[in-house]
Motif scaffolding. Structure first.
Motif, PDB file in Angstrom:
ATOM      1  N   GLY A 148     -10.493   7.048   0.041  1.00 16.68           N
ATOM      2  CA  GLY A 148     -10.255   8.482   0.969  1.00 16.68           C
ATOM      3  C   GLY A 148      -9.972   8.060   2.398  1.00 16.68           C
ATOM      4  N   VAL A 149     -10.343   7.055   3.321  1.00 14.14           N
ATOM      5  CA  VAL A 149      -9.742   6.663   4.251  1.00 14.14           C
ATOM      6  C   VAL A 149      -8.861   5.967   4.081  1.00 14.14           C
ATOM      7  CG1 VAL A 149     -10.583   4.607   6.506  1.00 14.14           C
ATOM      8  CG2 VAL A 149     -12.058   6.408   5.088  1.00 14.14           C
ATOM      9  N   LYS A 150      -8.275   4.538   3.292  1.00  7.62           N
ATOM     10  CA  LYS A 150      -6.799   4.540   2.962  1.00  7.62           C
ATOM     11  C   LYS A 150      -5.582   5.105   3.158  1.00  7.62           C
ATOM     12  CE  LYS A 150      -5.967   0.553   3.532  1.00  7.62           C
ATOM     13  NZ  LYS A 150      -5.320  -0.004   4.670  1.00  7.62           N
ATOM     14  N   PHE A 151      -6.034   6.804   2.215  1.00 10.23           N
ATOM     15  CA  PHE A 151      -4.843   7.486   2.702  1.00 10.23           C
ATOM     16  C   PHE A 151      -4.701   8.397   3.205  1.00 10.23           C
ATOM     17  CE2 PHE A 151      -3.789  12.275   0.990  1.00 10.23           C
ATOM     18  CZ  PHE A 151      -2.892  10.888  -0.320  1.00 10.23           C
ATOM     19  N   GLU A 152      -6.288   7.980   4.015  1.00  2.70           N
ATOM     20  CA  GLU A 152      -5.509   9.139   5.771  1.00  2.70           C
ATOM     21  C   GLU A 152      -4.847   8.168   6.522  1.00  2.70           C
ATOM     22  OE1 GLU A 152      -8.218  10.517   9.264  1.00  2.70           O
ATOM     23  OE2 GLU A 152      -9.194  10.142   7.419  1.00  2.70           O
ATOM     24  N   GLU A 153      -5.204   6.708   6.350  1.00  3.06           N
ATOM     25  CA  GLU A 153      -4.290   5.641   7.145  1.00  3.06           C
ATOM     26  C   GLU A 153      -2.772   5.593   6.521  1.00  3.06           C
ATOM     27  OE1 GLU A 153      -6.265   1.689   7.056  1.00  3.06           O
ATOM     28  OE2 GLU A 153      -8.214   2.317   7.413  1.00  3.06           O
ATOM     29  N   LEU A 154      -2.606   5.555   4.947  1.00  2.00           N
ATOM     30  CA  LEU A 154      -1.063   5.965   5.119  1.00  2.00           C
ATOM     31  C   LEU A 154      -0.796   6.699   5.383  1.00  2.00           C
ATOM     32  CD1 LEU A 154      -1.608   3.861   1.706  1.00  2.00           C
ATOM     33  CD2 LEU A 154      -0.589   2.527   3.473  1.00  2.00           C
ATOM     34  N   THR A 155      -0.955   7.926   4.822  1.00  4.09           N
ATOM     35  CA  THR A 155      -0.847   9.094   5.642  1.00  4.09           C
ATOM     36  C   THR A 155       0.172   9.237   6.887  1.00  4.09           C
ATOM     37  OG1 THR A 155      -1.305  10.562   4.225  1.00  4.09           O
ATOM     38  CG2 THR A 155      -1.013  11.718   5.508  1.00  4.09           C
ATOM     39  N   LYS A 156      -1.239   8.475   7.694  1.00  2.00           N
ATOM     40  CA  LYS A 156      -0.548   8.161   9.562  1.00  2.00           C
ATOM     41  C   LYS A 156       0.540   7.648   9.764  1.00  2.00           C
ATOM     42  CE  LYS A 156      -5.319   8.544  11.499  1.00  2.00           C
ATOM     43  NZ  LYS A 156      -6.635   8.186  12.215  1.00  2.00           N
ATOM     44  N   ILE A 157       0.793   6.581   9.126  1.00  2.00           N
ATOM     45  CA  ILE A 157       1.501   5.476   8.463  1.00  2.00           C
ATOM     46  C   ILE A 157       3.041   6.302   8.773  1.00  2.00           C
ATOM     47  CG2 ILE A 157       2.917   3.179   8.072  1.00  2.00           C
ATOM     48  CD1 ILE A 157      -0.527   2.318   7.781  1.00  2.00           C
ATOM     49  N   ILE A 158       2.468   6.811   7.604  1.00  2.00           N
ATOM     50  CA  ILE A 158       4.069   7.685   7.415  1.00  2.00           C
ATOM     51  C   ILE A 158       4.479   8.630   8.301  1.00  2.00           C
ATOM     52  CG2 ILE A 158       5.177   9.823   5.169  1.00  2.00           C
ATOM     53  CD1 ILE A 158       3.006   8.080   3.795  1.00  2.00           C
ATOM     54  N   PHE A 159       3.518   9.121   9.086  1.00  2.00           N
ATOM     55  CA  PHE A 159       3.938  10.582  10.160  1.00  2.00           C
ATOM     56  C   PHE A 159       5.054   9.420  11.263  1.00  2.00           C
ATOM     57  CE2 PHE A 159       1.584  13.825   7.521  1.00  2.00           C
ATOM     58  CZ  PHE A 159       2.578  13.922   8.013  1.00  2.00           C
ATOM     59  N   CYS A 162      -5.961  15.377   5.095  1.00  2.00           N
ATOM     60  CA  CYS A 162      -5.494  14.934   3.733  1.00  2.00           C
ATOM     61  C   CYS A 162      -6.804  14.688   2.864  1.00  2.00           C
ATOM     62  CB  CYS A 162      -5.411  12.955   4.329  1.00  2.00           C
ATOM     63  SG  CYS A 162      -4.235  12.811   5.507  1.00  2.00           S
ATOM     64  N   LYS A 163      -6.158  15.429   1.578  1.00  2.59           N
ATOM     65  CA  LYS A 163      -7.551  15.188   0.673  1.00  2.59           C
ATOM     66  C   LYS A 163      -7.011  13.814  -0.861  1.00  2.59           C
ATOM     67  CE  LYS A 163      -9.819  18.165   2.576  1.00  2.59           C
ATOM     68  NZ  LYS A 163     -11.217  17.819   2.905  1.00  2.59           N
ATOM     69  N   THR A 164      -7.800  12.906  -1.483  1.00  2.00           N
ATOM     70  CA  THR A 164      -7.505  12.683  -2.569  1.00  2.00           C
ATOM     71  C   THR A 164      -7.940  13.594  -3.740  1.00  2.00           C
ATOM     72  OG1 THR A 164      -9.613  11.471  -1.683  1.00  2.00           O
ATOM     73  CG2 THR A 164      -7.549  10.466  -0.879  1.00  2.00           C
ATOM     74  N   SER A 165      -7.514  13.199  -4.457  1.00  2.00           N
ATOM     75  CA  SER A 165      -8.907  13.681  -6.168  1.00  2.00           C
ATOM     76  C   SER A 165      -8.103  13.208  -7.283  1.00  2.00           C
ATOM     77  CB  SER A 165      -7.815  15.533  -5.982  1.00  2.00           C
ATOM     78  OG  SER A 165      -8.694  16.097  -7.548  1.00  2.00           O
ATOM     79  N   LYS A 166      -9.255  12.304  -8.070  1.00  2.00           N
ATOM     80  CA  LYS A 166      -9.122  12.287  -9.622  1.00  2.00           C
ATOM     81  C   LYS A 166      -8.129  13.092 -10.299  1.00  2.00           C
ATOM     82  CE  LYS A 166     -12.091   7.995 -10.080  1.00  2.00           C
ATOM     83  NZ  LYS A 166     -12.945   7.408 -10.621  1.00  2.00           N
ATOM     84  N   GLU A 167      -8.479  14.194 -10.004  1.00  2.00           N
ATOM     85  CA  GLU A 167      -8.389  15.517 -11.520  1.00  2.00           C
ATOM     86  C   GLU A 167      -7.105  15.309 -10.790  1.00  2.00           C
ATOM     87  OE1 GLU A 167     -11.372  18.591  -9.847  1.00  2.00           O
ATOM     88  OE2 GLU A 167     -13.058  17.189  -9.837  1.00  2.00           O
ATOM     89  N   SER A 168      -6.724  16.450 -12.228  1.00  2.00           N
ATOM     90  CA  SER A 168      -5.352  16.347 -11.888  1.00  2.00           C
ATOM     91  C   SER A 168      -4.703  18.405 -11.549  1.00  2.00           C
ATOM     92  CB  SER A 168      -5.031  17.116 -13.376  1.00  2.00           C
ATOM     93  OG  SER A 168      -3.327  17.521 -13.608  1.00  2.00           O
ATOM     94  N   TYR A 188       0.696  -1.490  -0.262  1.00  2.00           N
ATOM     95  CA  TYR A 188       0.287  -0.099  -0.186  1.00  2.00           C
ATOM     96  C   TYR A 188       1.149   1.052  -0.022  1.00  2.00           C
ATOM     97  CZ  TYR A 188      -4.932  -1.801   0.263  1.00  2.00           C
ATOM     98  OH  TYR A 188      -6.362  -2.401  -0.021  1.00  2.00           O
ATOM     99  N   LEU A 189       1.803   1.316   0.546  1.00  2.00           N
ATOM    100  CA  LEU A 189       2.966   2.571   0.989  1.00  2.00           C
ATOM    101  C   LEU A 189       3.573   2.886   0.042  1.00  2.00           C
ATOM    102  CD1 LEU A 189       4.211   2.532   4.238  1.00  2.00           C
ATOM    103  CD2 LEU A 189       3.136   3.723   3.436  1.00  2.00           C
ATOM    104  N   GLU A 190       4.223   1.192  -1.453  1.00  2.00           N
ATOM    105  CA  GLU A 190       4.395   1.659  -2.699  1.00  2.00           C
ATOM    106  C   GLU A 190       3.152   2.272  -3.621  1.00  2.00           C
ATOM    107  OE1 GLU A 190       6.254  -1.666  -3.471  1.00  2.00           O
ATOM    108  OE2 GLU A 190       7.187  -2.368  -1.523  1.00  2.00           O
ATOM    109  N   ASN A 191       2.625   2.155  -2.922  1.00  2.00           N
ATOM    110  CA  ASN A 191       0.858   2.815  -3.705  1.00  2.00           C
ATOM    111  C   ASN A 191       0.361   4.084  -3.229  1.00  2.00           C
ATOM    112  OD1 ASN A 191       0.638   0.732  -6.781  1.00  2.00           O
ATOM    113  ND2 ASN A 191       1.242  -0.278  -4.716  1.00  2.00           N
ATOM    114  N   TYR A 192       1.303   4.547  -2.755  1.00  2.00           N
ATOM    115  CA  TYR A 192       0.631   5.432  -2.263  1.00  2.00           C
ATOM    116  C   TYR A 192       0.195   6.592  -2.987  1.00  2.00           C
ATOM    117  CZ  TYR A 192       0.632  10.144   1.540  1.00  2.00           C
ATOM    118  OH  TYR A 192       0.321  10.727   2.178  1.00  2.00           O
TER     119      TYR A 192
END
Length: 614
Positions: free
Chosen positions: A463-474, A512-518, A435-439
C-alpha cells in the motif's frame, strides 16, 4: 508486438480481413456471446467501431474458435500453411519487411527440398543411420497420407485431405512419435513443394487473418497473441527460447540420443544440435515424458529428475502436479505466463545498459543476435527494438556461450559465484524503473507476480509502495507534489496521501487505493474520507481544482455512485491509465501536464494520450 499496438499502426482497410473473421466467429459463437456483448455494449454498432484495445480483448475471448478455423485452413493441401506458419512463429520473425520475408520463404523452400532429397536417399540406403524401426514408421505414415490424398484422384475428384482423414493422420503421427519436421518432409515428398509468388502468399496469410500487412511501411506484422495461437495449431507447446533454455540444461549424451531418435545430425556442435532439435518441432511434452531419460527409468525417478531440472536448472520451485503429465503441463503454463508478461525482469533502462556493455565485451554479439533471430536491421542491440520482437534480456543471455559470459562478468564487475545469468540480471536491475513497470501489479497487490518479476517486497508494504510510486509519476508529470504543505494540513484523523500544489492557493488532492479484488467497490467509505480532506482544504481557503482517486480498477457500481455524487469534483484514474499518460507525457511537448485534461468521471486514457501527442 501486442495486437493492440499493431492495430494502432494500420488503416481500417488493412485490418478489414481480420475484423471480418472475428465478426464471423462472433456470429456463430454462443458460448462467449454475453462477454462479447458487454464489450460491444457502449457503442453497439459492431466490431468495426470498437477501439483497438477492445478488439484485442475480443480476440482473446475467441482464440479457441479462431484456432479451430485455422485447423480447417490446413485441409487446403497446396496452401503451404505449415511452411509459412513455421517461418512466422520463430522468435524474431513477428515483424518483417516484404523483401526480408521473401528471402526467408525462398530459403525455407530450398532447405526443405534439400531435406526431402536427403530423406529419399536415406530410404534407399541400406547403410543409412536410420534404424529399420524408424524407416518402418516413416513408410507407414507416408502410405497412409498417400492414400488419403490420392483416393480423391482415383474417384475423379479434386485431391483433398478431409477433416476426418486429417484427424486420423494427426493421431497416427503422434502415435509414431514423429516430429513436426519429419511430418513436413514426408508430406511434401508426396505433395511436392514449389516456390509461390510472395505477394500471393502475403495476401493469402492476410486474408485468413494470420498476419497484418502495412502497405505504407511495406511490413508484415504478426501479433504476439497470434504467434501463441499459431504455435498451438502447429502443436508447439512452448516458444523456441524456452525450449532452448530447457535443452541447454541437458548433458550432450542425452542431446545425442534425442537427435538419433529423430534423424538429426549428431556430428554437429552441441549448440547447433540444440537448434536442430528445436527447429525439428519435437514435442516438448514427449521430450520430458520419455526422450531425456535412460531406457528403463522408473516413473518415480522421472518425476524426481524433472523436479530437479525445474528447481535447480530453471529456478522454478514447487512445480505443481502429482503425475508426470501434470508437472509437464504446469511447466508449459509457467512458460506461457512468462511470455505473456510484458515486464522484462529488469527495467528497460537496465536492459539498454546491459546491451551496451555486452556489445563492448562481445563485439560479435550484434551479428550473432541478428542472424539467430533472422532480424533485418543492421544494429539490433537496442532494448525498445528487441522488446517489439518480444525478445527479453534472458533470451539474449541464453544464447551467449559460457566463455563469453565469464569474460563479460569480469569486465563489468558482476558477481562470479552462483548462476551466471541470474547474477547478470540482478547486476542490471534498476529498482525504481522496475517498480514503475510493475506499478499495476503493486496496485493489485499481486505479490507472486512481483516476486516473479524480480521484486522483493513484504506484502504489508504494498500500500505504501503504491502511494510512493504514484508520487513519482505525478512528479514526472511536472507537478509540485508538496509533502511539506500536506503534512501541515493533515490532522491525526485525516491523512491525505498526495497533495499537488498548483500555486495561487489551488490544489489537487490524490488518494491511492490498492485492491486484490477485481474492481474497487467501496465508494461510501472512500467518499467520506475524501469529503473530510475537502473540508480541511476549504477551511484553509484553498481552491480544490480536482480530487483524483487512483486504484487498479473500479467496479461498475463504484463508477455509478461516483457519477451521482454532486459534492466533490472527483475523477477516477486507473493505475494502467496513469502509467500510460506518464509514458505519453515523456514524449510530448509539455513541461507540466495540462491538468484540465482530468475532466472525465473515469479518466479516458485514449483521449488524453491522443491530446498529448498533438
Amino acid at each position: 508486438m501486442k495486437l493492440e499496438r499493431i492495430l494502432d499502426k494500420l488503416s481500417s482497410i488493412e485490418k478489414n480481413s481480420f475484423i471480418k473473421i472475428i465478426d464471423n466467429i462472433i456470429s456463430k459463437s454462443k458460448a462467449k456471446s454475453k462477454e462479447i456483448e458487454k464489450i460491444l455494449a457502449p457503442d453497439n454498432k459492431g466490431l468495426k467501431t470498437v477501439d483497438n484495445l477492445n478488439i484485442s480483448k475480443i480476440f482473446d475471448l475467441t482464440a479457441d474458435e479462431f484456432t479451430e478455423y485455422l485447423k480447417c485452413e490446413f485441409q487446403e493441401v497446396n496452401s503451404q500453411l505449415d511452411i509459412l506458419i513455421d517461418i512466422i512463429i520463430r522468435d524474431g520473425n513477428c515483424i518483417m519487411r516484404q523483401d526480408w520475408f521473401s528471402r526467408l520463404y525462398e530459403a525455407e523452400i530450398k532447405v526443405l527440398n534439400a531435406k526431402i532429397k536427403a530423406l529419399s536417399a536415406e530410404f534407399k540406403d541400406e547403410k543409412s543411420e536410420l534404424s529399420a524401426e524408424r524407416k518402418r514408421d516413416y513408410r507407414i505414415y507416408q502410405a497412409c497420407l498417400s492414400t488419403a490424398f490420392f483416393n480423391d484422384v482415383a474417384n475423379n475428384r479434386e485431391a483433398k485431405i478431409t477433416s476426418d482423414e486429417l484427424s486420423i493422420i494427426i493421431t497416427l503421427s503422434r502415435e509414431l512419435g514423429l516430429s513436426q519436421e519429419e511430418i513436413k518432409l514426408i508430406n511434401y515428398s508426396i505433395l511436392g513443394v514449389k516456390k509461390l509468388d510472395v505477394q500471393e502468399v502475403i495476401t493469402h496469410l492476410k486474408n485468413i487473418g494470420v498476419i497484418f500487412y502495412s502497405k505504407k511501411e511495406n511490413t508484415i506484422f504478426v501479433a504476439d497473441e497470434m504467434v501463441r495461437l499459431l504455435r498451438k495449431v502447429r502443436k508447439k507447446e512452448v516458444a523456441d527460447k524456452f525450449y532452448r533454455r530447457t535443452l541447454k540444461l541437458l548433458r550432450e549424451p542425452i542431446i545425442n540420443t534425442i537427435s538419433k531418435n529423430h534423424n538429426l545430425d549428431r556430428k554437429l556442435p552441441y549448440s547447433q544440435k540444440i537448434e536442430s532439435i528445436i527447429h525439428a518441432g519435437i514435442s516438448f511434452t514427449d521430450l520430458l515424458l520419455d526422450d531425456i531419460y535412460k531406457e528403463g527409468t522408473t516413473l518415480t525417478d522421472k518425476k524426481k529428475a524433472l523436479n530437479e531440472l525445474c528447481e535447480k536448472g530453471l529456478e522454478i520451485p514447487n512445480l505443481r502436479g502429482s503425475t508426470l503429465n501434470e508437472k509437464i503441463e504446469s511447466l508449459i503454463q509457467y512458460f506461457e505466463a512468462v511470455e505473456k508478461d510484458e515486464k522484462v525482469g529488469i527495467s528497460v533502462d537496465g536492459y539498454d545498459k546491459l546491451l551496451t556493455d555486452l556489445h563492448q565485451s562481445i563485439p560479435t554479439l550484434n551479428k550473432a543476435i541478428k542472424e539467430h533471430f533472422e532480424l533485418q536491421d543492421e544494429f539490433v542491440l537496442d532494448a525498445e527494438f528487441l522488446l517489439d520482437y518480444n525478445i527479453k534480456p534472458r533470451d539474449i543471455l541464453d544464447l551467449i556461450e559460457k566463455p563469453d559470459l565469464d569474460k563479460f562478468k569480469k569486465d563489468h564487475g558482476v558477481k562470479l559465484r552462483g548462476d551466471d545469468i541470474l547474477n547478470i540480471l540482478e547486476h542490471y536491475k534498476d529498482v525504481e524503473n522496475l517498480y514503475l513497470e510493475n506499478y499495476e501489479n503493486v496496485g493489485y497487490r499481486n505479490y507472486n507476480q512481483l516476486k516473479e518479476n524480480g521484486i522483493q517486497i513484504r506484502e504489508s508494504e504494498l500500500g505504501v509502495k503504491f502511494e510512493e510510486l504514484t508520487k513519482i509519476i505525478f512528479k514526472g508529470l511536472g507537478f509540485n507534489v508538496d509533502d511539506k504543505f500536506r503534512q501541515e494540513l493533515n490532522t491525526q484523523k485525516d491523512l491525505m496521501d498526495i497533495l499537488i500544489n498548483l500555486g495561487n492557493n489551488e490544489v489537487i488532492i490524490v488518494e491511492c487505493k490498492t485492491s486484490k479484488e477485481s474492481g474497487y467497490n467501496k465508494f461510501s467509505t472512500v467518499s467520506r474520507q475524501l469529503k473530510s480532506y475537502q473540508n480541511i482544504a476549504l477551511k484553509n481557503n484553498l481552491r480544490i481544482v480536482k480530487i483524483l482517486l487512483v486504484a487498479p480498477e473500479f467496479s461498475d457500481d463504484f463508477v455509478t455512485d461516483c457519477e451521482m455524487d454532486v459534492d466533490m469534483n472527483l475523477s477516477l484514474l486507473t493505475a494502467s491509465t496513469l502509467l500510460s499518460i506518464y509514458e505519453a507525457f515523456k514524449n510530448s511537448k509539455y513541461m507540466t501536464f495540462p491538468h484540465v485534461l482530468f475532466r472525465d468521471v473515469v479518466i479516458n486514457q485514449e483521449r488524453i494520450v491522443k491530446a498529448l501527442s498533438k
